[in-house]
Design a protein around this motif. Structure first.
Motif, PDB file in Angstrom:
ATOM      1  N   PHE A 435       0.841  -1.196   0.000  1.00 47.42           N
ATOM      2  CA  PHE A 435       0.000   0.000   0.000  1.00 47.42           C
ATOM      3  C   PHE A 435       0.879   1.249   0.000  1.00 47.42           C
ATOM      4  O   PHE A 435       1.931   1.287   0.643  1.00 47.42           O
ATOM      5  N   GLY A 436       0.420   2.274  -0.690  1.00 48.41           N
ATOM      6  CA  GLY A 436       1.148   3.529  -0.714  1.00 48.41           C
ATOM      7  C   GLY A 436       0.271   4.650  -1.198  1.00 48.41           C
ATOM      8  O   GLY A 436      -0.966   4.529  -1.255  1.00 48.41           O
ATOM      9  N   THR A 437       0.883   5.770  -1.549  1.00 50.52           N
ATOM     10  CA  THR A 437       0.164   6.887  -2.160  1.00 50.52           C
ATOM     11  C   THR A 437       0.750   7.152  -3.534  1.00 50.52           C
ATOM     12  O   THR A 437       1.904   6.836  -3.828  1.00 50.52           O
ATOM     13  N   ARG A 438      -0.084   7.750  -4.358  1.00 55.66           N
ATOM     14  CA  ARG A 438       0.289   8.020  -5.744  1.00 55.66           C
ATOM     15  C   ARG A 438      -0.148   9.435  -6.084  1.00 55.66           C
ATOM     16  O   ARG A 438      -1.229   9.878  -5.671  1.00 55.66           O
ATOM     17  N   THR A 439       0.678  10.158  -6.834  1.00 54.05           N
ATOM     18  CA  THR A 439       0.364  11.526  -7.226  1.00 54.05           C
ATOM     19  C   THR A 439      -0.017  11.582  -8.699  1.00 54.05           C
ATOM     20  O   THR A 439       0.704  11.056  -9.552  1.00 54.05           O
ATOM     21  N   ARG A 440      -1.145  12.211  -8.969  1.00 59.89           N
ATOM     22  CA  ARG A 440      -1.571  12.519 -10.339  1.00 59.89           C
ATOM     23  C   ARG A 440      -1.425  14.022 -10.523  1.00 59.89           C
ATOM     24  O   ARG A 440      -1.865  14.803  -9.671  1.00 59.89           O
ATOM     25  N   LEU A 441      -0.825  14.434 -11.625  1.00 54.66           N
ATOM     26  CA  LEU A 441      -0.448  15.831 -11.788  1.00 54.66           C
ATOM     27  C   LEU A 441      -1.514  16.703 -12.418  1.00 54.66           C
ATOM     28  O   LEU A 441      -1.522  17.915 -12.207  1.00 54.66           O
ATOM     29  N   ASP A 442      -2.419  16.147 -13.221  1.00 57.12           N
ATOM     30  CA  ASP A 442      -3.352  16.989 -13.970  1.00 57.12           C
ATOM     31  C   ASP A 442      -4.744  16.369 -13.992  1.00 57.12           C
ATOM     32  O   ASP A 442      -4.991  15.474 -14.809  1.00 57.12           O
ATOM     33  N   PRO A 443      -5.670  16.804 -13.126  1.00 55.94           N
ATOM     34  CA  PRO A 443      -5.457  17.795 -12.070  1.00 55.94           C
ATOM     35  C   PRO A 443      -4.686  17.187 -10.908  1.00 55.94           C
ATOM     36  O   PRO A 443      -4.716  15.965 -10.713  1.00 55.94           O
ATOM     37  N   TYR A 444      -4.042  18.041 -10.135  1.00 53.74           N
ATOM     38  CA  TYR A 444      -3.161  17.553  -9.082  1.00 53.74           C
ATOM     39  C   TYR A 444      -3.973  16.934  -7.951  1.00 53.74           C
ATOM     40  O   TYR A 444      -4.909  17.530  -7.421  1.00 53.74           O
ATOM     41  N   ARG A 445      -3.608  15.704  -7.579  1.00 53.85           N
ATOM     42  CA  ARG A 445      -4.181  15.083  -6.392  1.00 53.85           C
ATOM     43  C   ARG A 445      -3.327  13.891  -5.993  1.00 53.85           C
ATOM     44  O   ARG A 445      -2.643  13.291  -6.823  1.00 53.85           O
ATOM     45  N   ARG A 446      -3.363  13.586  -4.714  1.00 54.09           N
ATOM     46  CA  ARG A 446      -2.676  12.397  -4.198  1.00 54.09           C
ATOM     47  C   ARG A 446      -3.735  11.419  -3.720  1.00 54.09           C
ATOM     48  O   ARG A 446      -4.696  11.795  -3.061  1.00 54.09           O
ATOM     49  N   GLU A 447      -3.573  10.140  -4.090  1.00 55.51           N
ATOM     50  CA  GLU A 447      -4.542   9.119  -3.734  1.00 55.51           C
ATOM     51  C   GLU A 447      -3.846   7.948  -3.053  1.00 55.51           C
ATOM     52  O   GLU A 447      -2.654   7.726  -3.232  1.00 55.51           O
ATOM     53  N   VAL A 448      -4.611   7.197  -2.281  1.00 52.86           N
ATOM     54  CA  VAL A 448      -4.138   5.978  -1.637  1.00 52.86           C
ATOM     55  C   VAL A 448      -4.467   4.801  -2.552  1.00 52.86           C
ATOM     56  O   VAL A 448      -5.466   4.815  -3.265  1.00 52.86           O
ATOM     57  N   GLY A 449      -3.627   3.785  -2.545  1.00 49.52           N
ATOM     58  CA  GLY A 449      -3.915   2.598  -3.346  1.00 49.52           C
ATOM     59  C   GLY A 449      -3.003   1.450  -2.972  1.00 49.52           C
ATOM     60  O   GLY A 449      -2.205   1.541  -2.031  1.00 49.52           O
ATOM     61  N   TYR A 450      -3.115   0.351  -3.728  1.00 48.67           N
ATOM     62  CA  TYR A 450      -2.335  -0.835  -3.406  1.00 48.67           C
ATOM     63  C   TYR A 450      -2.197  -1.732  -4.619  1.00 48.67           C
ATOM     64  O   TYR A 450      -2.930  -1.597  -5.614  1.00 48.67           O
ATOM     65  N   VAL A 451      -1.243  -2.649  -4.536  1.00 45.40           N
ATOM     66  CA  VAL A 451      -1.113  -3.759  -5.483  1.00 45.40           C
ATOM     67  C   VAL A 451      -1.115  -5.040  -4.663  1.00 45.40           C
ATOM     68  O   VAL A 451      -0.692  -5.052  -3.503  1.00 45.40           O
ATOM     69  N   VAL A 452      -1.590  -6.134  -5.259  1.00 45.43           N
ATOM     70  CA  VAL A 452      -1.666  -7.399  -4.546  1.00 45.43           C
ATOM     71  C   VAL A 452      -1.381  -8.535  -5.516  1.00 45.43           C
ATOM     72  O   VAL A 452      -1.659  -8.439  -6.718  1.00 45.43           O
TER      73      VAL A 452
END
Length: 692
Positions: A435-452
């Motif tokens: 689990f971690g966070t990811r940044t999207r630049l356009d529009p700017y936002r940070r989201e939580v997510g995961y891989v399994v």
């Protein structure tokens, strides 16, 4: 790992492969002459400079003390990788990235610091309580450059007057920048982009990095330092700033990049930005450039660490007195406290504004990483395979060590934009999730997510977004922490993050994808990243630091929603926490403020209050402490790995290179990721480095 490129002598344009400039940058001519009687000119011919006294200026008519044309540059590469620091102002690195900066220089690594703005402020190089000289922004920008050169020279050679070569280089944005190389240590270099600063911490200044990022102005102009070899002013669009920084990344090919936090959050009281707007938006420009650089063929994989800015001064001091004094010395050199004319420049040899308070607002006594100090990035799967996780090029990097076999990797998963480091858990069916966070630049936002994993020992699937507890970027600059995760025996997951209002937020679900929305879990005044751990019976604990203590949430062995927060009554910590099972309960490891010594609090089964707190002697340093696997691992005072033979301490050993983030451990070893992007695994047989 790819070698550094060689730049041929006489090259006029060193652009990254595949880089094009869409249009010429508007070059603004330097002032050709001065109106008679309007300005007094003080001659400084012997030092190769003129100081223009009187009115404010865009750029003074002064020759460079360096070489005015671009020359061939061969970046110096050492075995430990190459580091680049991207900041907005001269002194951001000294206040918020040291002692890491000094440790990197001492380790003989290649270090390049990039300053996006000139830091010209009001153009008056004086303490507030002193008589104010006439404004000259070009001269003040030059004085700040002189202070930085002196501080870096002193860190590298012990002599603040060790000479530099100042040259002009072409940027991928279509203009020119100043490159300074320390003659005695060519691996140490400074790049001055020389854009205008905002001139206000949070005020409405459209002519700024913030205004350019938000599209309020189409371009941002330059402010050239008085002695710069860059001759002509210029203006950059947003894309040209990104291209310029991406071009510098391609030129110096770092394996590790440092920036300030691009999402520093807002103050609890008035909702104002908690950091300087230039810090925040300079870091966002660095993010955009790193995303572009990550698509460049053949570049070395790059790790990134972000640092807390102004807000670190309101938290307990994280450095021991000796390290804080070392950091303060560099700031005092930069501030030119003795007023000795050691640089021979009429503009001044340092930043007299900083001289009034060289430690800043308690900034010199601390250093803090944001979202980069997970101690749970080592995890064993159900088939016995050991996994190590990092973030390189904004992608999840996975190393594997099957039972009885050697390490392999890293394999970079395809999804990009990941921040800092990740938190991992083992699911009851033997799969591993990260689990971690990811940044999207356009529009700017940070989201939580995961891989399994799809199956134990199998490959990891795509990134699955859990969204964010934040309504939008404007509300709190997308300031969420790295997640903390609890999993129960049935596989139900609870994911916690600190939100921009300094509370804990939680979402619950399963690895298969059925998740609740985000809800407030309570707490106030939470800082840093929460940590979560389960004891031997499956009871869950979540801990989050405040400026004064630690809050706890607990969950029973059968799962369900954790309850809390509980005031633990613990003393203040330096905010970075590490947790691990300890007997029938759990332990929480943290550092004592103003010393860096490690302390441990033991929580009995199911309790949110500690039954005992004790010091672990001989363990100074800074950052999070790992106690997984029955031994302690942490960053020592010199920046390298420090380990103790058991979770209660014992004789500490220090060894190994500088590393990113925090160590992680399991029963049979401890690992760190070096600044060169390689895994260093320390087992009973000794350290072994693996990687590309």
């Amino acid at each position: 790992m790819p070698a550094f490129p060689l730049f041929s002598p006489g090259s006029l344009l060193d652009l990254p492969k595949g880089t094009s400039v869409s249009r010429p940058v508007r070059l603004l001519p330097r002032r050709a002459a001065l109106a008679a009687g309007s300005l007094a000119v003080l001659a400084g011919v012997t030092s190769g400079a003129l100081l223009l006294a009187g009115g404010a200026s865009t750029a003074s008519d002064v020759p460079s003390r360096g070489v005015p044309e671009e020359v061939a540059v061969k970046p110096v590469r050492t075995d430990g990788g190459a580091v680049m620091q991207i900041v907005s102002h001269p002194d951001d690195d000294l206040f918020f990235m040291n002692p890491d900066t000094a440790r990197t220089i001492a380790a003989s690594r290649s270090l390049t610091s990039v300053y996006l703005t000139a830091g010209e402020s009001d153009g008056r190089n004086a303490r507030r309580q002193d008589p104010q000289p006439p404004a000259d922004k070009a001269a003040y920008a030059e004085a700040r450059q002189n202070g930085i050169r002196a501080a870096y020279a002193e860190m590298a050679t012990g002599n603040r007057t060790s000479p530099w070569d100042r040259t002009s280089i072409t940027t991928a944005g279509g203009a020119r920048a100043e490159l300074d190389t320390l003659r005695a240590r060519p691996g140490v270099s400074l790049v001055w982009v020389q854009l205008r600063e905002a001139g206000s911490v949070a005020g409405d200044r459209p002519e700024s990095l913030r205004g350019l990022w938000d599209g309020r102005v189409p371009e941002l102009g330059s402010q050239l330092a008085a002695g710069s070899p860059v001759r002509d002013g210029f203006a950059y669009t947003k894309d040209e700033v990104v291209a310029t920084v991406a071009g510098l990344l391609e030129r110096f090919r770092p394996t590790f990049v440092r920036t300030l936090d691009p999402t520093p959050g807002v103050r609890d009281g008035d909702g104002a930005l908690s950091d300087h707007q230039d810090h925040m938006y300079g870091a966002r420009f660095a993010q955009a450039a790193l995303e572009r650089y990550a698509r460049t063929p053949g570049h070395p994989a790059t790790g990134v660490q972000t640092y807390l800015g102004y807000a670190t001064g309101g938290l307990p001091h994280s450095l021991d007195p000796a390290t804080a004094r070392e950091k303060l010395r560099s700031l005092e050199t930069y501030a030119w406290l003795d007023l000795e004319d050691h640089c021979g420049d009429p503009a001044g040899c340092g930043d007299r504004k900083v001289a009034a308070r060289p430690a800043g607002r308690d900034w010199a006594q601390s250093i803090r990483y944001t979202r980069g100090e997970s101690t749970s990035w080592l995890r064993r799967g159900g088939d016995g395979t050991l996994y190590a996780f990092g973030v390189l090029d904004g992608r999840l990097a996975v190393w594997r060590k099957p039972v009885g076999a050697a390490w392999t990797g890293p394999l970079l998963l395809p999804d990009g934009g990941l921040d800092g480091s990740v938190t991992t858990v083992a699911l009851p069916d033997g799969r591993v999730a990260a689990f971690g966070t990811r940044t999207r630049l356009d529009p700017y936002r940070r989201e939580v997510g995961y891989v399994v994993q799809g199956a134990p020992g199998g490959p990891f699937g795509p990134w699955r977004s859990l969204g964010t507890p934040e309504p939008d970027d404007a509300a709190g600059t997308s300031d969420i922490s790295r997640p903390a995760v609890l999993v129960d025996r049935a596989g139900a997951l609870s994911v916690f993050v600190r939100d921009a209002r300094h509370r804990l937020a939680v979402t619950s679900g399963t690895a298969g994808g059925d998740w609740s929305g985000w809800a407030v879990a309570g707490g106030s005044g939470v800082h840093g990243d929460p940590v979560a751990v389960a004891d031997a019976a499956g009871r869950g604990y979540v801990f989050a630091a405040t400026a004064d203590s630690v809050l706890a949430w607990t969950r029973g062995a059968l799962g369900g929603t954790p309850t809390g927060p509980v005031a633990t009554g613990l003393p203040a910590t330096t905010v970075a926490l590490g947790a691990a099972p300890d007997g029938e309960g759990v332990g929480l490891w943290f550092r004592r403020p103003d010393s860096g010594d490690v302390r441990v609090a033991r929580f009995a089964a199911g309790s949110g209050r500690p039954s005992a707190v004790r010091d672990v002697p001989g363990s100074g340093g800074y950052g999070a402490v790992s106690a997984e696997g029955g031994r302690l691992a942490a960053r020592g005072r010199a920046g390298g790995l420090a380990t103790a033979p058991n979770a209660r301490g014992g004789a500490w050993r220090t060894a190994g290179p500088l590393f990113a983030g925090a160590p992680a451990g399991v029963a049979d070893g401890v690992a760190v990721v070096g600044l060169d992007g390689r895994l260093l695994w320390t087992a009973t047989g000794g350290p072994t480095r693996i990687g590309p």
